[in-house]
Design an enzyme around this catalytic site. Structure first.
Site, PDB file in Angstrom:
ATOM      1  N   HIS A 185      74.300  79.899  64.390  1.00  0.00           N
ATOM      2  CA  HIS A 185      74.037  81.119  65.152  1.00  0.00           C
ATOM      3  C   HIS A 185      74.992  82.225  64.721  1.00  0.00           C
ATOM      4  O   HIS A 185      75.990  81.977  64.044  1.00  0.00           O
ATOM      5  CB  HIS A 185      74.322  80.884  66.647  1.00  0.00           C
ATOM      6  CG  HIS A 185      73.418  79.914  67.302  1.00  0.00           C
ATOM      7  ND1 HIS A 185      72.302  80.298  67.978  1.00  0.00           N
ATOM      8  CD2 HIS A 185      73.488  78.557  67.412  1.00  0.00           C
ATOM      9  CE1 HIS A 185      71.701  79.217  68.481  1.00  0.00           C
ATOM     10  NE2 HIS A 185      72.401  78.154  68.139  1.00  0.00           N
TER      11      HIS A 185
ATOM     12  N   TYR B 263      78.044  77.059  72.865  1.00  0.00           N
ATOM     13  CA  TYR B 263      78.124  76.492  71.512  1.00  0.00           C
ATOM     14  C   TYR B 263      79.108  75.322  71.446  1.00  0.00           C
ATOM     15  O   TYR B 263      80.020  75.213  72.264  1.00  0.00           O
ATOM     16  CB  TYR B 263      78.587  77.555  70.511  1.00  0.00           C
ATOM     17  CG  TYR B 263      77.779  78.823  70.520  1.00  0.00           C
ATOM     18  CD1 TYR B 263      76.460  78.840  70.076  1.00  0.00           C
ATOM     19  CD2 TYR B 263      78.335  80.025  70.968  1.00  0.00           C
ATOM     20  CE1 TYR B 263      75.717  80.014  70.073  1.00  0.00           C
ATOM     21  CE2 TYR B 263      77.603  81.206  70.969  1.00  0.00           C
ATOM     22  CZ  TYR B 263      76.297  81.183  70.525  1.00  0.00           C
ATOM     23  OH  TYR B 263      75.572  82.354  70.528  1.00  0.00           O
TER      24      TYR B 263
ATOM     25  N   HIS C 284      69.215  79.496  63.793  1.00  0.00           N
ATOM     26  CA  HIS C 284      68.561  79.596  65.094  1.00  0.00           C
ATOM     27  C   HIS C 284      67.089  80.020  64.947  1.00  0.00           C
ATOM     28  O   HIS C 284      66.184  79.417  65.501  1.00  0.00           O
ATOM     29  CB  HIS C 284      69.336  80.615  65.939  1.00  0.00           C
ATOM     30  CG  HIS C 284      68.855  80.774  67.343  1.00  0.00           C
ATOM     31  ND1 HIS C 284      69.470  81.612  68.232  1.00  0.00           N
ATOM     32  CD2 HIS C 284      67.816  80.211  68.014  1.00  0.00           C
ATOM     33  CE1 HIS C 284      68.835  81.552  69.394  1.00  0.00           C
ATOM     34  NE2 HIS C 284      67.831  80.721  69.287  1.00  0.00           N
TER      35      HIS C 284
ATOM     36  N   LYS D 144      63.935  85.903  66.880  1.00  0.00           N
ATOM     37  CA  LYS D 144      65.130  86.730  66.730  1.00  0.00           C
ATOM     38  C   LYS D 144      65.630  86.607  65.310  1.00  0.00           C
ATOM     39  O   LYS D 144      65.138  85.782  64.537  1.00  0.00           O
ATOM     40  CB  LYS D 144      66.208  86.352  67.740  1.00  0.00           C
ATOM     41  CG  LYS D 144      66.376  84.853  67.949  1.00  0.00           C
ATOM     42  CD  LYS D 144      67.483  84.544  68.925  1.00  0.00           C
ATOM     43  CE  LYS D 144      67.145  84.974  70.332  1.00  0.00           C
ATOM     44  NZ  LYS D 144      68.245  84.766  71.273  1.00  0.00           N
TER      45      LYS D 144
ATOM     46  N   CYS E 218      68.853  85.937  64.470  1.00  0.00           N
ATOM     47  CA  CYS E 218      70.006  85.031  64.453  1.00  0.00           C
ATOM     48  C   CYS E 218      69.794  83.883  63.475  1.00  0.00           C
ATOM     49  O   CYS E 218      68.790  83.189  63.579  1.00  0.00           O
ATOM     50  CB  CYS E 218      70.239  84.503  65.868  1.00  0.00           C
ATOM     51  SG  CYS E 218      71.577  83.333  66.025  1.00  0.00           S
TER      52      CYS E 218
HETATM   53 ZN    ZN Z   1      71.393  82.158  67.961  1.00  0.00          ZN
END
Ligand code: ZN
Length: 159
Positions: A13, A42, A118, A138, A140
């Site tokens: 990420h 995380y 991600h 997204k 990421c």
């Molecule tokens: Zn992420």
């Protein structure tokens, strides 16, 4: 605390912070607690200077990727947006070096786990067997993790 039974993914990420923000686990934990998590989401955070900070224990289910938390570990690179808030691959060489050192250790502990970003866990909406750029939910972590792992320079890609 719910335990992870089987790690199937090692998920990279970004923190979605600008390069000027030198934060680590403590700051991200505070942000995540504000969002209602009971701890940092995380398992690892890689700071701008390449230091790796430990988040959740590897045995504890994280909060970092919708639908896959129960079977994955989350590794967060601090950075990932520019001063205007737009996605950007702006990680430092020290961060990539740290990631390059950390992933084989996690892979050795979890040999069946696939390493990816991600966004690579976005739904395959057209069901062609691969998650394409237009399917990403997204950006990421703002670079192609699998391509970089194969030895190529980190490619900046966004939706
Ligand atoms: Zn992420």
């Amino acid at each position: 605390m719910t335990k992870i039974k089987n790690v199937k993914h090692l998920v990279v990420h970004c923190a979605a912070t600008p390069p000027s923000r030198d934060i680590g686990v403590a700051e991200i934990r505070a942000m995540h607690k504000q969002r209602g998590f009971n701890d940092v989401g995380y398992h690892y955070v890689i700071r701008r200077d390449g230091r790796i900070e430990k988040g959740r224990a590897d045995t504890v289910i994280g909060a970092h990727v919708s639908g896959f938390n129960a079977t994955s570990l989350g590794i967060c690179m601090v950075g990932g947006i520019n001063a205007k808030g737009w996605s950007e691959q702006n990680f430092t060489p020290a961060q990539f070096e740290a990631l390059r050192g950390l992933l084989p250790k996690l892979k050795a502990a979890h040999p069946d786990a696939e390493i990816l970003g991600h966004r690579d866990l976005s739904p395959d909406t057209n069901r062609d067997g691969k998650v394409s750029r237009n399917e990403w939910l997204k950006d990421c972590p703002c670079f192609d993790v699998r391509d970089w792992l194969a030895g190529n320079p980190p490619q900046f890609q966004v939706r």
